[in-house]
Every structure is written in C-alpha cells, then in structure tokens.
Scaffold this active site. Sequence first.
Site, mmCIF file in Angstrom:
data_model
loop_
_atom_site.group_PDB
_atom_site.id
_atom_site.type_symbol
_atom_site.label_atom_id
_atom_site.label_comp_id
_atom_site.label_asym_id
_atom_site.label_seq_id
_atom_site.Cartn_x
_atom_site.Cartn_y
_atom_site.Cartn_z
ATOM 1 N N CYS A 1 -3.320 1.019 9.541
ATOM 2 C CA CYS A 1 -4.438 0.245 8.959
ATOM 3 C C CYS A 1 -5.395 -0.334 9.994
ATOM 4 O O CYS A 1 -6.466 -0.820 9.629
ATOM 5 C CB CYS A 1 -3.901 -0.842 8.045
ATOM 6 S SG CYS A 1 -2.715 -1.909 8.834
ATOM 7 N N HIS B 1 0.843 -1.195 0.000
ATOM 8 C CA HIS B 1 0.000 0.000 0.000
ATOM 9 C C HIS B 1 0.884 1.253 0.000
ATOM 10 O O HIS B 1 1.984 1.243 0.568
ATOM 11 C CB HIS B 1 -0.882 0.055 1.247
ATOM 12 C CG HIS B 1 -2.045 -0.884 1.216
ATOM 13 N ND1 HIS B 1 -2.183 -1.938 2.098
ATOM 14 C CD2 HIS B 1 -3.141 -0.920 0.425
ATOM 15 C CE1 HIS B 1 -3.312 -2.577 1.844
ATOM 16 N NE2 HIS B 1 -3.912 -1.984 0.836
HETATM 17 C C1 CIR Z 1 -3.832 -7.437 3.294
HETATM 18 O O1 CIR Z 1 -2.989 -7.956 2.563
HETATM 19 O O2 CIR Z 1 -4.806 -6.844 2.839
HETATM 20 C C2 CIR Z 1 -3.669 -7.560 4.784
HETATM 21 N N1 CIR Z 1 -3.041 -8.787 5.121
HETATM 22 C C3 CIR Z 1 -2.873 -6.416 5.339
HETATM 23 C C4 CIR Z 1 -3.510 -5.100 5.068
HETATM 24 C C5 CIR Z 1 -2.802 -3.995 5.760
HETATM 25 N N2 CIR Z 1 -3.416 -2.756 5.411
HETATM 26 C C6 CIR Z 1 -2.747 -1.668 5.140
HETATM 27 O O3 CIR Z 1 -1.520 -1.649 5.129
HETATM 28 N N3 CIR Z 1 -3.453 -0.592 4.837
#
Ligand code: CIR
Length: 262
Positions: A254, A167
């Site tokens: 997040c 991200h």
């Molecule tokens: C994903 O791959 O979507 C989750 N395992 C981690 C998301 C983390 N979100 C972020 O960095 N905004």
Amino acid sequence: MSVPVYAFDNAIVRRPASSVVNGLRAVDQGEPSLAGVEAEHSAYIQALEAAGVAVEVLPPLEAFPDSIFVEDPALVFPEGAVVLRPGAESRLGEAAEIAPVLRRRFERVLDLEAGYADGGDVLTTPDRILIGLSARTDQTGAEALVAALGRLGRKAEIVATPAGVLHFKSDCSLIDGDTVLSTARLAESGVFDRLGVLIVPEGEEAAANALRVNDVVLVGANYPRTADMLARHGYTVVPLSVIEIAKIDAGLSCMSLRWHSA
Ligand code: CIR
C-alpha cells in the site's frame, strides 16, 4: 513484448505527514511512532530503488493522515491510471490530491464514476484483475471499476474478501507470474483457482501482504517463517521492517503505486 506483471520501472510514494500516527486503526496494536514510520518508509523507498525502480516522492499531506498509503486512492498500469474513490470518509479527499500527479505521469487517466473502491482491494494477476469487496470497496464501486478497467483493455472479476480483513490484498500478493502468497482463510475461498498458492504460516497472516518487485520479494522482517518459506521456494527475499506501519493497519504493497512505463 509484454513484461511480467511484477516488472516495474516507476513508482510513486508519499512521505508520511506527522499526522500519520492518527491514521485509521481497526485494532489497537499500540501507538505508532512517527520516527519509526518515517524510518520504515525511507527503507522502503531504498528497497524499491535497489530493485531497479525510479521512485517519485510526493510531499506529505498533513490533512490526510493515511495519505502515505498511495495505493488506495488510485490504480496504475502501463496503459493508464484510474483515480478511485476510497471507501473511508477521511480518505476520500486523497483521490483529488493524487489525480494531478497521475495526469502529469499518464496520458490516460480515468475516474471511478460511482461507489467506492480502494486500490488495496485490487490484485493484478496475469490474466485478470481481482477486485475484492470489503468494508472499503462496495458492489457499485467494484462494478464501476470493472467498467473503467475494461476501457483500459483489462479484464476484471469481483470476488469476496474474508470477513474482518481490511483489504483483499491484506491477505495476498502475487509473487510471480503464476503464484500467489496468501493466508489460508483467503485461499480456502477458492478465489485463486487458476494460480498456484503458497500459504503463509499460521500466526504470520500479515506477511501475505508482500511485494514482488522485479527480481525480489519484499517481506515484512517480523515474519521470519514466511521469509524462510519463500527462500526455500527459490525467491530472493528482502526483509523490511513494518512494525510501525502495521500499527496503522498497513503493509508493503500500500505504500507505493508501481508500473512499467514502456
Ligand atoms: C486505512 O485504514 O486506510 C489505513 N490506516 C491503512 C491502509 C492500508 N492500505 C492497504 O492495506 N491497502
């Protein structure tokens, strides 16, 4: 009178389900421990509360392993919320789960009308919102988001995310009204031309996903050189363990949706 973009009095978080250990992982960094994720999440809530934020804690969603990362399916601002369309198939349904919560908390709730966009790709700065194109946020979604943000009176710009970075905000965070904490690879793209930039030390790239909340900066406890650098620059650093959530490719921003209510 407008408040700084890092001033928050409200936040929404969601407790991890036991399925969180099956969350999406791009790189194998070892098996996450459920008890460890739960402990890190609880400490995170406590840190938000200690920083002066009222935290609404949503129940776990077993069917959505990554639903603890509430920042991805929505965006929130004092003037309203946007329900997004997360770009990972297993996460798309999280939008319908968070939508009723936002409709209860906000008078204006818009829906992303096309494409895909994750909140993790959206950095709010004082004069504009940066939307990073990534494996989760496509051009169609980014353009639809610019339009939605425009309806909320917000100016937004579409930018690139370095290759291989999950991200946009995996590599940066706003740490005061005119300073970004960033990795070297993201800063070198010139995206922060109107902001000051502090570069995280080599080897601590994941520390760039810090979280400024009111008077403090939450920083991963496993990144001591970044914490020292921020302290030297006068920031009040609150170290939080992110060892287990980092195994699910996640960081500090997040795990919450944050806004100033008045
Ligand atoms: C994903 O791959 O979507 C989750 N395992 C981690 C998301 C983390 N979100 C972020 O960095 N905004």
